[in-house]
Design an enzyme around this catalytic site. Structure first.
Site, PDB file in Angstrom:
ATOM      1  N   HIS A  72     -10.197  -0.165  -8.457  1.00  0.00           N
ATOM      2  CA  HIS A  72      -9.995  -1.434  -9.173  1.00  0.00           C
ATOM      3  C   HIS A  72     -10.905  -2.515  -8.596  1.00  0.00           C
ATOM      4  CE1 HIS A  72      -5.733  -0.572 -10.955  1.00  0.00           C
ATOM      5  NE2 HIS A  72      -6.624   0.341 -11.268  1.00  0.00           N
ATOM      6  N   TYR A 199       0.365  -9.267 -10.658  1.00  0.00           N
ATOM      7  CA  TYR A 199       1.344  -9.919  -9.783  1.00  0.00           C
ATOM      8  C   TYR A 199       1.896 -11.103 -10.569  1.00  0.00           C
ATOM      9  CZ  TYR A 199      -0.447  -7.369  -5.685  1.00  0.00           C
ATOM     10  OH  TYR A 199      -0.808  -6.397  -4.780  1.00  0.00           O
ATOM     11  N   PRO A 290       5.491  -5.998   1.453  1.00  0.00           N
ATOM     12  CA  PRO A 290       4.524  -5.221   0.671  1.00  0.00           C
ATOM     13  C   PRO A 290       3.649  -6.048  -0.276  1.00  0.00           C
ATOM     14  CG  PRO A 290       6.720  -4.945  -0.226  1.00  0.00           C
ATOM     15  CD  PRO A 290       6.878  -5.737   1.026  1.00  0.00           C
ATOM     16  N   LYS A 294      -0.549  -4.226   2.673  1.00  0.00           N
ATOM     17  CA  LYS A 294      -1.308  -4.012   3.917  1.00  0.00           C
ATOM     18  C   LYS A 294      -0.756  -2.928   4.841  1.00  0.00           C
ATOM     19  CE  LYS A 294      -4.526  -7.036   3.407  1.00  0.00           C
ATOM     20  NZ  LYS A 294      -5.574  -6.403   2.620  1.00  0.00           N
ATOM     21  N   TYR A 382      -7.321  -9.814   0.582  1.00  0.00           N
ATOM     22  CA  TYR A 382      -6.710  -8.722  -0.177  1.00  0.00           C
ATOM     23  C   TYR A 382      -7.495  -7.426  -0.032  1.00  0.00           C
ATOM     24  CZ  TYR A 382      -4.121  -6.602  -4.076  1.00  0.00           C
ATOM     25  OH  TYR A 382      -3.334  -5.793  -4.851  1.00  0.00           O
TER      26      TYR A 382
END
Ligand code: APR
Ligand code: PHB
Length: 391
Positions: A72, A199, A290, A294, A382
């Site tokens: 992605h 998200y 979560p 990570k 990220y």
């Protein structure tokens, strides 16, 4: 029995460490409390940073990952009916790969078996001794009491393991924050109706749309910490997912749910990650919520550093890297703690929907839409900062 490095725990940390050590000609034995099916079946998160993918490739265990992993280049943030794409790769030059941790563990166990690394499943009463001197691990199996002498012990036995609690009182500083909510996670036989992760901030609470393959969706809902899964029949889960993730003219793809569970959320760090000849790696030393994805990536980074430090000790006798292991690993651990906490604070419903907090969250989301600098900061964290010896 004798080996060079005794590894407690056959999760991602322990297995990866054993393979990395073998590449450097160092012997280890991995001891695991559960059976192989249990370890391979444990459903966890599934997002690999570029660093972790690179490590798997360097270990020669990325064949299936390269075949089935979904690469992605960004993620979506969604709130109040609007969607903001964060183009991770454009902003950082790096990408993320969706590949379930279960698959990672399976690939690692297969590689250990093929390469003759002993992984002993279903061992009881594992205990570590003489950590400051010549360390020993004792355990019980069908043959009775066993004992392994080793030069070093790697505590890769997760948050509930025995290694961290074997360190004498007063040595470790433990930082902990337990969130007042958890994530209800499902796996469903449903083609994802999104190309990248979503998200979602919502007045009713956070939701996340993830996936495992073009046919399997992985979805999460924020729920109160004390929630019972019995209160969540499938229809209620789909309804709530649609409410929180849905936008006009688009819906979450539904299908049979074949796995569901609720995971509590905490932030935890024990420091230093070492005592005598015992080195902690992965969840045994730290837990992140979560939201930042990570957990597995931090475990991979810990063992990358630890393996390099152990190899240096055997190659040249220089223990400098080992002495600095905890300090070096903790730099990334704290960065990930901060980022995971930031993502959690940004997206979850806190304090019963406190309006002031919600307004701050919406303002931050708006800033991510308007400011490339803000989006880049999120993206850099990220995708994970590049791996180097000192980070
Ligand atoms: N003796 C032997 N093995 C043990 C013991 C014990 N006393 N206690 C725990 N274990 C085993 C567990 O059964 C488990 O298989 O140690 C392993 C630890 O694995 P993980 O919990 O997966 O931890 P780690 O390898 O550090 O991986 C971190 O896991 O929780 C996720 O999100 C996290 O992805 C991250 C990853
Ligand atoms: C997952 O796919 O399980 C996943 C993805 C991203 C997260 C957490 C979990 O932040």
């Amino acid at each position: 029995m004798r080996t060079q490095v005794g590894i407690v725990g056959a999760g991602p940390a322990g297995l990866t460490l054993a393979l990395l050590l073998q590449q450097q000609g160092i012997e280890s034995i991995v001891l695991e409390r559960r059976d192989r099916d249990y370890v391979e079946g444990r459903v966890r998160a599934g997002l690999l940073e570029q660093n972790t993918v690179d490590l798997m490739r360097a270990l020669g265990v990325a064949e299936r990952l390269d075949e089935r992993g979904l690469v992605h280049d960004g993620v979506y943030l969604r709130w109040q009916g609007q969607t903001q794409h964060i183009p991770m790769t454009e902003l950082t030059g790096r990408s993320i790969t969706i590949y379930g941790q279960q698959q990672v563990v399976r690939d690692l166990i297969d590689a250990c078996n093929e390469r003759g690394i002993p992984v002993r499943f279903e061992v009881d009463e594992v205990a570590v001794h003489d950590l400051e001197g010549e360390p020993r691990i004792t355990y019980r199996d069908e043959g009775g009491e066993q004992s392994i002498e080793c030069d070093l012990i790697a505590g890769c036995d997760g948050f509930h393991g025995i290694c961290r609690p074997s360190i004498p009182d007063g040595v470790l500083t433990e930082h902990e924050y337990v969130y007042p909510f958890g994530w209800l996670g499902i796996l469903a036989e449903a083609a994802p109706t999104t190309d990248e992760l979503i998200y979602a901030w919502h007045e009713r609470g956070f939701a996340l749309y993830s996936m495992r393959s073009p046919q399997i969706s992985r979805l999460y809902l924020q729920v109160p910490a004390e929630e019972s899964i019995e209160d969540w029949p499938d229809e209620r889960i789909w309804e709530e997912l649609q409410l929180r993730l849905g936008v006009e003219g688009w819906s979450v793809g539904q299908g049979p749910i074949f796995e569901k569970g609720i995971t509590p959320m905490r932030s935890f760090v024990a420091e230093p990650m070492q005592y005598g000849n015992l080195y902690l790696a992965g969840d045994s030393a730290h837990i992140v919520p979560p939201t930042g994805a990570k957990g597995l990536n931090l475990a991979a980074n810990d063992v990358r550093l630890l393996a390099a430090a152990i190899a240096e000790r055997y190659r040249s006798g220089d223990i400098g890297l080992l002495e600095r292991y905890s300090e070096t690993a903790l730099r990334r651990v704290w960065r990930a703690q901060d980022f995971s906490n930031y993502m959690t604070q940004l997206l979850h419903r806190f304090d019963d929907g406190d309006a002031f907090q919600a307004r701050l969250q919406l303002s931050r989301l708006e800033q991510l839409r308007r400011s490339e600098a803000a989006a880049r900061n999120l993206a850099e964290n990220y995708v994970g900062l590049p791996a180097s010896d000192d980070f």
